[in-house]
Design a protein around this motif. Structure first.
Motif, PDB file in Angstrom:
ATOM      1  N   ASP A  40       0.841  -1.307   0.016  1.00  0.00           N
ATOM      2  CA  ASP A  40       0.131   0.182   0.064  1.00  0.00           C
ATOM      3  C   ASP A  40       0.719   1.273  -0.016  1.00  0.00           C
ATOM      4  O   ASP A  40       0.247   2.361  -0.302  1.00  0.00           O
ATOM      5  N   LEU A  41       1.953   0.992   0.370  1.00  0.00           N
ATOM      6  CA  LEU A  41       3.136   2.377   0.427  1.00  0.00           C
ATOM      7  C   LEU A  41       3.992   2.168  -0.793  1.00  0.00           C
ATOM      8  O   LEU A  41       5.165   2.706  -0.551  1.00  0.00           O
ATOM      9  N   GLY A  42       3.529   1.533  -1.876  1.00  0.00           N
ATOM     10  CA  GLY A  42       4.581   1.399  -2.952  1.00  0.00           C
ATOM     11  C   GLY A  42       6.017   0.596  -2.697  1.00  0.00           C
ATOM     12  O   GLY A  42       6.922   0.783  -2.972  1.00  0.00           O
ATOM     13  N   ASP A  43       5.490  -0.439  -1.913  1.00  0.00           N
ATOM     14  CA  ASP A  43       6.731  -1.339  -1.468  1.00  0.00           C
ATOM     15  C   ASP A  43       7.613  -0.666  -0.594  1.00  0.00           C
ATOM     16  O   ASP A  43       8.971  -0.864  -0.930  1.00  0.00           O
ATOM     17  N   ARG A  44       7.286   0.180   0.253  1.00  0.00           N
ATOM     18  CA  ARG A  44       8.191   0.820   1.015  1.00  0.00           C
ATOM     19  C   ARG A  44       7.780   0.575   2.503  1.00  0.00           C
ATOM     20  O   ARG A  44       6.895   0.271   2.772  1.00  0.00           O
ATOM     21  N   THR A  45       8.832   0.828   3.291  1.00  0.00           N
ATOM     22  CA  THR A  45       8.427   0.592   4.629  1.00  0.00           C
ATOM     23  C   THR A  45       7.702   1.888   5.125  1.00  0.00           C
ATOM     24  O   THR A  45       7.840   3.002   4.538  1.00  0.00           O
ATOM     25  N   PRO A  46       7.020   1.985   6.243  1.00  0.00           N
ATOM     26  CA  PRO A  46       6.744   3.070   6.693  1.00  0.00           C
ATOM     27  C   PRO A  46       7.552   4.253   6.975  1.00  0.00           C
ATOM     28  O   PRO A  46       7.267   5.395   6.552  1.00  0.00           O
ATOM     29  N   GLU A  47       8.859   3.993   7.445  1.00  0.00           N
ATOM     30  CA  GLU A  47       9.745   4.860   7.692  1.00  0.00           C
ATOM     31  C   GLU A  47      10.058   5.501   6.179  1.00  0.00           C
ATOM     32  O   GLU A  47      10.209   6.789   6.156  1.00  0.00           O
ATOM     33  N   GLU A  48      10.392   4.957   5.441  1.00  0.00           N
ATOM     34  CA  GLU A  48      10.623   5.407   3.960  1.00  0.00           C
ATOM     35  C   GLU A  48       9.402   6.050   3.441  1.00  0.00           C
ATOM     36  O   GLU A  48       9.843   7.057   2.507  1.00  0.00           O
ATOM     37  N   ALA A  49       8.326   5.819   3.733  1.00  0.00           N
ATOM     38  CA  ALA A  49       7.246   6.516   3.086  1.00  0.00           C
ATOM     39  C   ALA A  49       7.132   7.744   3.681  1.00  0.00           C
ATOM     40  O   ALA A  49       6.890   8.743   2.924  1.00  0.00           O
ATOM     41  N   LEU A  50       7.243   8.029   5.127  1.00  0.00           N
ATOM     42  CA  LEU A  50       7.363   9.088   5.548  1.00  0.00           C
ATOM     43  C   LEU A  50       8.305  10.033   5.024  1.00  0.00           C
ATOM     44  O   LEU A  50       8.251  11.475   5.041  1.00  0.00           O
TER      45      LEU A  50
END
Length: 74
Positions: free
Chosen positions: A30-40
């Protein structure tokens, strides 16, 4: 939702230690195959990241909204 509210919500829902691991290590489609940290860090809104994390961990809907806010002052 502010980043500080996101972090408070994560700590409240998952515990400080495990929550930090989830934010750092969980790769979410849901975050484009990123971690929440990377998405932020990429500038995604904290609310969007929070909801994606909740969906991935099956957090009940009634615990997804309004969390992370500081307690109102009396």
């Amino acid at each position: 939702m502010k980043i500080s509210e996101f972090r408070r919500a994560v700590d409240d829902e998952f515990g400080a230690g495990f929550g930090r691991v989830l934010v750092r290590d969980s790769v979410l489609a849901d975050l484009g195959d990123r971690t929440p940290e990377e998405a932020l860090e990429a500038g995604l809104p904290a609310r969007e990241v929070w909801l994606a994390l909740c969906r991935s961990r099956d957090v009940p809907v009634d615990r997804r909204h309004g969390v992370g806010l500081p307690d109102p002052r009396s």
